[in-house]
Motif scaffolding. Structure first.
Motif, short mmCIF file in Angstrom:
data_model
loop_
_atom_site.label_atom_id
_atom_site.label_comp_id
_atom_site.label_asym_id
_atom_site.label_seq_id
_atom_site.Cartn_x
_atom_site.Cartn_y
_atom_site.Cartn_z
N ALA A 208 -3.85 3.75 -9.24
CA ALA A 208 -4.11 2.77 -8.17
C ALA A 208 -4.79 1.53 -8.74
O ALA A 208 -4.44 0.40 -8.36
CB ALA A 208 -4.98 3.40 -7.09
N GLY A 209 -5.74 1.71 -9.65
CA GLY A 209 -6.41 0.56 -10.26
C GLY A 209 -5.43 -0.31 -11.03
O GLY A 209 -5.48 -1.55 -10.94
N LYS A 210 -4.52 0.31 -11.77
CA LYS A 210 -3.54 -0.44 -12.54
C LYS A 210 -2.62 -1.24 -11.61
O LYS A 210 -2.34 -2.42 -11.85
CB LYS A 210 -2.71 0.51 -13.39
CG LYS A 210 -1.74 -0.18 -14.33
CD LYS A 210 -0.84 0.81 -15.05
CE LYS A 210 -1.62 1.69 -15.97
NZ LYS A 210 -0.76 2.60 -16.77
N LEU A 211 -2.15 -0.62 -10.54
CA LEU A 211 -1.25 -1.31 -9.61
C LEU A 211 -1.97 -2.43 -8.87
O LEU A 211 -1.39 -3.50 -8.64
CB LEU A 211 -0.64 -0.32 -8.63
CG LEU A 211 0.39 0.65 -9.23
CD1 LEU A 211 0.85 1.66 -8.20
CD2 LEU A 211 1.58 -0.10 -9.79
N ILE A 212 -3.22 -2.22 -8.51
CA ILE A 212 -3.97 -3.27 -7.82
C ILE A 212 -4.22 -4.46 -8.75
O ILE A 212 -4.05 -5.62 -8.36
CB ILE A 212 -5.30 -2.70 -7.25
CG1 ILE A 212 -4.99 -1.77 -6.08
CG2 ILE A 212 -6.23 -3.83 -6.83
CD1 ILE A 212 -6.18 -1.00 -5.57
N ARG A 213 -4.59 -4.17 -10.02
CA ARG A 213 -4.80 -5.26 -10.97
C ARG A 213 -3.51 -6.04 -11.24
O ARG A 213 -3.51 -7.27 -11.29
CB ARG A 213 -5.36 -4.72 -12.29
CG ARG A 213 -6.84 -4.37 -12.23
CD ARG A 213 -7.40 -4.04 -13.61
NE ARG A 213 -6.70 -2.95 -14.29
CZ ARG A 213 -6.95 -1.65 -14.10
NH1 ARG A 213 -7.91 -1.27 -13.27
NH2 ARG A 213 -6.28 -0.72 -14.77
N SER A 214 -2.39 -5.32 -11.36
CA SER A 214 -1.12 -6.02 -11.59
C SER A 214 -0.73 -6.85 -10.37
O SER A 214 -0.20 -7.96 -10.52
CB SER A 214 -0.01 -5.03 -11.96
OG SER A 214 0.27 -4.16 -10.89
N ASN A 215 -1.00 -6.34 -9.18
CA ASN A 215 -0.71 -7.10 -7.97
C ASN A 215 -1.56 -8.37 -7.91
O ASN A 215 -1.06 -9.44 -7.55
CB ASN A 215 -0.95 -6.23 -6.74
CG ASN A 215 -0.44 -6.87 -5.46
OD1 ASN A 215 0.20 -7.92 -5.49
ND2 ASN A 215 -0.71 -6.24 -4.35
N HIS A 216 -2.82 -8.28 -8.29
CA HIS A 216 -3.70 -9.46 -8.30
C HIS A 216 -3.20 -10.50 -9.31
O HIS A 216 -3.21 -11.70 -9.03
CB HIS A 216 -5.14 -9.06 -8.63
CG HIS A 216 -5.88 -8.50 -7.46
ND1 HIS A 216 -6.68 -9.25 -6.65
CD2 HIS A 216 -5.91 -7.24 -6.95
CE1 HIS A 216 -7.19 -8.49 -5.69
NE2 HIS A 216 -6.73 -7.27 -5.86
N TYR B 129 0.83 -1.20 0.00
CA TYR B 129 0.00 0.00 0.00
C TYR B 129 0.87 1.25 0.00
O TYR B 129 0.61 2.20 -0.76
CB TYR B 129 -0.93 -0.02 1.22
CG TYR B 129 -1.80 1.21 1.34
CD1 TYR B 129 -2.95 1.35 0.57
CD2 TYR B 129 -1.45 2.25 2.20
CE1 TYR B 129 -3.74 2.48 0.67
CE2 TYR B 129 -2.23 3.38 2.30
CZ TYR B 129 -3.37 3.49 1.53
OH TYR B 129 -4.15 4.62 1.63
N ASN B 130 1.89 1.29 0.84
CA ASN B 130 2.76 2.47 0.91
C ASN B 130 3.53 2.67 -0.40
O ASN B 130 3.69 3.80 -0.85
CB ASN B 130 3.74 2.35 2.08
CG ASN B 130 3.07 2.54 3.40
OD1 ASN B 130 1.98 3.12 3.50
ND2 ASN B 130 3.69 2.04 4.46
N LYS B 131 3.98 1.60 -1.00
CA LYS B 131 4.69 1.71 -2.27
C LYS B 131 3.75 2.22 -3.36
O LYS B 131 4.12 3.09 -4.16
CB LYS B 131 5.26 0.34 -2.65
CG LYS B 131 6.13 0.36 -3.86
CD LYS B 131 7.41 1.12 -3.61
CE LYS B 131 8.33 1.02 -4.80
NZ LYS B 131 9.50 1.84 -4.64
N MET B 132 2.53 1.70 -3.40
CA MET B 132 1.54 2.15 -4.38
C MET B 132 1.22 3.63 -4.18
O MET B 132 1.16 4.40 -5.13
CB MET B 132 0.26 1.32 -4.27
CG MET B 132 -0.81 1.73 -5.25
SD MET B 132 -2.35 0.86 -5.01
CE MET B 132 -2.93 1.56 -3.49
#
Length: 135
Positions: free
Chosen positions: A50-58, A18-21
């Motif tokens: 944020a959406g892009k980073l969350i999708r890539s993390n998933h 979360y902090n990195k994002m």
């Protein structure tokens, strides 16, 4: 106790992600710090970032979950193979019998033959030579 440590580890991992994002998206999207509220452009940039980073993390976690069992099985098979090789290697090298008599040296007062050479044995594979650091 073990479960508490696992929960703490999971929380710490989540907070690191979360902090990195937050850091990445803030540095990309926040352009003007003179106002208390975000502009429409900054808000849409943050949403997409944020959406892009969350999708890539998933996607990364999904790939990790799929691949991890095969990696664990492969490592387990390697460890079992190495563990099976250790007893075989120990059987090949036997220790001298402690009850056997020690060989005695016979002294010959004859001059040594200067043309005879000692046999050269190759170095063992177990020996590793490392250079010491220079001061």
């Amino acid at each position: 106790m073990e479960q508490d440590q696992q929960q703490i580890r999971n929380l710490r991992d989540f907070l690191l992600v979360y902090n990195k994002m937050t850091d990445i998206c803030f540095s990309r999207c926040a352009s003007n710090l003179n106002y208390r509220t975000l502009t429409m452009d900054e808000e849409s940039c943050l949403d997409s970032c944020a959406g892009k980073l969350i999708r890539s993390n998933h996607r990364l976690m999904g790939a990790y979950v799929k691949l991890m069992p095969t990696i664990v099985q492969r490592r387990l098979a390697e460890y079992e193979k190495k563990a099976g090789e250790l007893p075989q290697a120990a059987e090949g090298t036997s220790l001298p019998d402690s009850n056997a008599p020690l060989p005695t040296q016979q002294s010959n007062l004859q001059p040594a033959d200067t043309n005879q050479q000692a046999p050269i044995t190759p170095p063992s594979e177990d020996i590793q030579v490392t250079a010491s650091p220079r001061s």
